[in-house]
Structures are given as C-alpha cells and as structure tokens.
Scaffold this motif. Structure first.
Motif, mmCIF file in Angstrom:
data_model
loop_
_atom_site.group_PDB
_atom_site.id
_atom_site.type_symbol
_atom_site.label_atom_id
_atom_site.label_comp_id
_atom_site.label_asym_id
_atom_site.label_seq_id
_atom_site.Cartn_x
_atom_site.Cartn_y
_atom_site.Cartn_z
ATOM 1 N N GLU A 1 0.641 -1.268 0.047
ATOM 2 C CA GLU A 1 -0.102 -0.151 0.086
ATOM 3 C C GLU A 1 0.907 1.495 -0.030
ATOM 4 O O GLU A 1 0.497 2.036 -0.728
ATOM 5 N N ASN A 2 1.724 1.211 0.930
ATOM 6 C CA ASN A 2 2.553 2.648 1.106
ATOM 7 C C ASN A 2 3.559 2.796 -0.187
ATOM 8 O O ASN A 2 3.842 3.805 -0.649
ATOM 9 N N THR A 3 3.699 1.715 -0.959
ATOM 10 C CA THR A 3 4.446 1.745 -2.037
ATOM 11 C C THR A 3 3.558 2.451 -3.160
ATOM 12 O O THR A 3 4.172 3.209 -3.902
ATOM 13 N N LEU A 4 2.296 2.143 -3.413
ATOM 14 C CA LEU A 4 1.234 2.956 -4.425
ATOM 15 C C LEU A 4 1.178 4.332 -3.806
ATOM 16 O O LEU A 4 1.163 5.251 -4.615
ATOM 17 N N VAL A 5 1.226 4.612 -2.562
ATOM 18 C CA VAL A 5 1.185 6.047 -2.083
ATOM 19 C C VAL A 5 2.316 6.797 -2.571
ATOM 20 O O VAL A 5 2.136 7.970 -2.915
ATOM 21 N N HIS A 6 3.415 6.252 -2.284
ATOM 22 C CA HIS A 6 4.704 6.828 -2.673
ATOM 23 C C HIS A 6 4.719 7.207 -4.377
ATOM 24 O O HIS A 6 5.102 8.091 -4.767
ATOM 25 N N LEU A 7 4.212 6.120 -4.980
ATOM 26 C CA LEU A 7 4.182 6.294 -6.308
ATOM 27 C C LEU A 7 3.278 7.434 -7.041
ATOM 28 O O LEU A 7 3.678 8.097 -7.874
ATOM 29 N N VAL A 8 2.028 7.598 -6.215
ATOM 30 C CA VAL A 8 1.355 8.767 -6.545
ATOM 31 C C VAL A 8 2.102 9.987 -6.486
ATOM 32 O O VAL A 8 2.108 10.961 -7.375
ATOM 33 N N ALA A 9 2.822 10.187 -5.451
ATOM 34 C CA ALA A 9 3.718 11.597 -5.332
ATOM 35 C C ALA A 9 4.563 11.636 -6.318
ATOM 36 O O ALA A 9 5.076 12.658 -6.760
ATOM 37 N N THR A 10 5.333 10.506 -6.732
ATOM 38 C CA THR A 10 6.363 10.476 -7.736
ATOM 39 C C THR A 10 5.878 10.803 -8.850
ATOM 40 O O THR A 10 6.410 11.756 -9.866
ATOM 41 N N TRP A 11 4.812 10.211 -9.399
ATOM 42 C CA TRP A 11 4.313 10.524 -10.724
ATOM 43 C C TRP A 11 3.861 12.018 -10.782
ATOM 44 O O TRP A 11 4.183 12.495 -11.760
ATOM 45 N N ALA A 12 3.446 12.484 -9.711
ATOM 46 C CA ALA A 12 2.945 14.081 -9.707
ATOM 47 C C ALA A 12 4.190 14.795 -9.767
ATOM 48 O O ALA A 12 4.155 15.863 -10.759
ATOM 49 N N ASP A 13 5.446 14.426 -9.193
ATOM 50 C CA ASP A 13 6.519 15.233 -9.396
ATOM 51 C C ASP A 13 7.040 15.031 -10.751
ATOM 52 O O ASP A 13 7.622 15.972 -11.169
ATOM 53 N N LEU A 14 6.979 14.072 -11.344
ATOM 54 C CA LEU A 14 7.453 13.776 -12.732
ATOM 55 C C LEU A 14 6.507 14.464 -13.877
ATOM 56 O O LEU A 14 6.485 14.117 -14.815
#
Length: 391
Positions: free
Chosen positions: A283-296
């Motif tokens: 779950e926390n991996t997916l949450v971090h992915l959301v932030a990273t996709w937004a940064d990118l």
C-alpha cells in the motif's frame, strides 16, 4: 494579466525574497533556471510552487529551502514541550538513575506515541516526546541492551518526523544524528530507518542528489548485513525514500529503479508493516508512486494509481492518507480540474487536519485555489477559513 496575489504561502515568499534583493523577475528566473512566465505565475498564485522548483529558487536566492517555504509554528501550547525536548536531546549521553531500568508501562506508552504519529496528531506527539525520550534514553543507558537502544532510535525517528513536518531543520538534523548514535548500538533495521530519515533531511533541505547518495549507502549496508523480513522492510523503506528523491530530481530512470526494488521488497510481505509509526508494504509503495508521478508531471498516471488504491479500501493511517490526497489535488489542479482539486484538498484536511495546516503542499494548493476562485466557490471559502487564509 492577473493582479498580484496577496494570499500568504510558500509561493508568496518567493516574491518577498526577490524584492529584498532588488531583483527583477527575469533575474531570479535566469538564476533558478525557470522561465519568467512560470515565476510570475508562482508569485501571483496562479501556479503552485513545487518542492523541486522551490529548491531551485532557494539555491538561486542563497537561502535554505525551509527559509523559503517558511517554518510552521509549534502546535498551540507546545513551546514548553519543545524547550524540554531540546534539553533531553542535548543530554543524550547523560545516564539517568538506577530506577530507569524498570521503566514501568514503557511499551504501552511507546505504542501510544506511534499511534498518535500515525494519526498525524502533531500536538499530542509534541506533548509526549520530551518525557518519553528521557525515559527511553535513561533505560538504554541503564541496561545497555540493543533492544532498548532500538527504542531510543525509534523515538528519535518520531522527533525527526515532527521537526520535518514543521520544517524545523536544525532540530530534524540533530534528531537524525542522535538516531544514528542509538541505531549503531541497536540493529540493522534501526540503522536502515536512520539512513532513511537522514536522507529525509537532504530531501527537506532540497539536496536531492545528496539524499540519493545516502539512500544508496544504506541499501548497500542492508543488502550485505541483513536477512529475512527485516531485510525486506529495510530495503523497502530505503527505496521508497529513493523513489521520492528521484522524483524531485526529475530522474525517471532512477525513479523506475527505486520503484522496481520497492515493489520487489513489498512482494515478500502480505500486508504493510508498521515499524513504530513508519509503514512499508504494497500500500505505501502505491502511495509513494502517486507522489512521484505527480513530481514527474505524469498527472494522469498519478490519478489512476491513487483512485484505484482508494477504491480498494486503504488501511494506511492518516499520516499517509492526508499527503495522498494532497498529491491527488496537485495532479487534478495540473489537469485543470479545479473542483476535483478542492475536493481532494478537503479530503486531506479531513484525514489529517493538523498536517494539512502545516504541510507546504497543502498551504500552496490552498493559496493557488483561493487565488483562482476567490469568493466564487463556497468550498474554497470554507477551506480558506480552516487554513487561516484571508479572503
């Protein structure tokens, strides 16, 4: 051309610092590697100031990132607790009395602290930290046991978390130094968490490349010295930090590498693991992915991942769900879905109100949404009142 926005927030600080130096917009934009148009939109409140852009502007202005973003004030009534906390941190090497070894109810009190951290209850964490930190330090000095030093490292991780949320970077950096000192007497997992938090100070300071170097060093140590479940958790936590740092640098290749390794570590766990208030797993991996996709700037991908995760029924605590909604708000605003951005930001306030009040992303989104909508949207009016933004 829009009128200059007077709504306070991190982006508004850019103009204040620029004018202090007598610079025109084109001068600062050139120094920071931005277009004059983008800088103007940030200053006017038409575009949110992202962490990566803030780091470039802070460097160009010759100030720290926390100085540009602005430090948050202590929770109401927390000044005395923070004074006491600094005293305990300074006395790290001073042993307590013999009675410290008993430490009655210590495990229950620690569990409550980490629960409050998960709930993002900043005020309650601030109140509890000084006494609890003194107790765990005294006990570790009395027993010398690795398990007791691990508790000290865990509490210093909570100190780092509290300080980083408010951008009190002097306290955050000292907390990480103490955390490392305790972790060296504890376990491999404690050392990995300390490396993760050390990389966090680089992240908070805008030195994303330096933070990635700290992560890589921690990964090498964990891979060579750890085994079993703790190894998977340690590597996962480090790679999630690396994922965030890579996103801030705009390095898609490095982000993909850290994502791949984090998913690999998470695949060994049936569910997310709570490491004294820090979570790792699928779950926390997916949450971090959301932030990273937004940064990118892959905003569609961020929304797809985040919406799917929320539909599946999240089990993570408020300290993760609040920022998730902030990052979904970023993505929606970038895709010109202002109403959706308002709803996501309202959800962040509902999940973690104390965090939403002090988090620079929440502050900046509020500033921009208020600037764009003004009095025309009752949801924005309510949000502005909660955030303390004048209309």
């Amino acid at each position: 051309m829009s009128a200059e926005n007077a709504t306070p927030g991190p982006g508004a600080n850019v103009k204040v610092e620029r004018i202090k130096r007598g610079w025109q917009q084109d001068q600062l934009a050139a120094r920071a590697g931005l277009s004059k148009s983008m800088l103007g939109k940030i200053e006017r409140g038409e575009r949110p100031l992202t962490q990566s852009t803030a780091a470039a502007l802070a460097y160009a202005l010759g100030i720290s990132l926390d100085a540009l973003l602005g430090q948050a004030p202590p929770p109401k009534g927390g000044e005395d607790s923070l004074r006491d906390l600094r005293t305990v941190m300074r006395r790290f090497d001073m042993a307590g009395g013999d009675e410290a070894a008993r430490a009655p109810h210590l495990e229950a009190d620690l569990a409550e602290l980490f629960r409050l951290r998960g709930d993002a209850d900043l005020a309650a964490v601030t109140r509890r930290l000084p006494v609890l930190l003194r107790r765990v330090q005294d006990r570790a000095h009395a027993t010398g046991l690795p398990a007791d030093w691990a508790r000290v490292a865990d509490v210093y991780s909570a100190v780092y978390w509290l300080a980083a949320r408010h951008r009190w970077m002097t306290m955050a950096e000292l907390a990480v130094v103490r955390q490392h000192q305790a972790a060296e007497r504890a376990s491999g997992l404690a050392r990995a968490v300390a490396a993760r938090d050390e990389a966090g100070t680089f992240l908070n300071g805008g030195d994303f490349v330096g933070g990635l170097a700290v992560v890589d060093r921690g990964v090498v140590e964990a891979e060579s010295a750890m085994k079993g479940r703790d190894r998977h958790v340690a590597l996962g936590l480090l790679h999630l930090r690396g994922l965030t740092l890579a996103g801030r640098t705009g390095d898609k290749e490095a982000a993909a590498r850290h994502e791949r390794e984090a998913r690999k570590a998470a695949s060994h766990l049936d569910a997310d693991v709570d490491v004294q208030g820090i979570h790792f797993g699928p779950e926390n991996t997916l949450v971090h992915l959301v932030a990273t996709w937004a940064d990118l700037k892959e905003h569609g991908e961020a929304l797809e991942v985040g919406e799917r995760y929320l539909r599946d029924g999240p089990s993570l605590p408020a300290t993760r769900i609040g920022p998730l909604h902030m990052n979904l708000a970023r993505a929606r605003l970038a895709l010109r879905d202002r109403e959706g951005a308002v709803d996501e930001l309202a959800a962040a306030w509902k999940a973690a109100p104390q965090m939403a009040r002090v988090h620079p992303t929440s502050q900046e989104l509020s500033r921009v949404l208020v600037s764009l909508h003004r009095r025309s949207n009752p949801k924005i009016t309510a949000l502005a009142r909660r955030a303390g933004i004048p209309l």
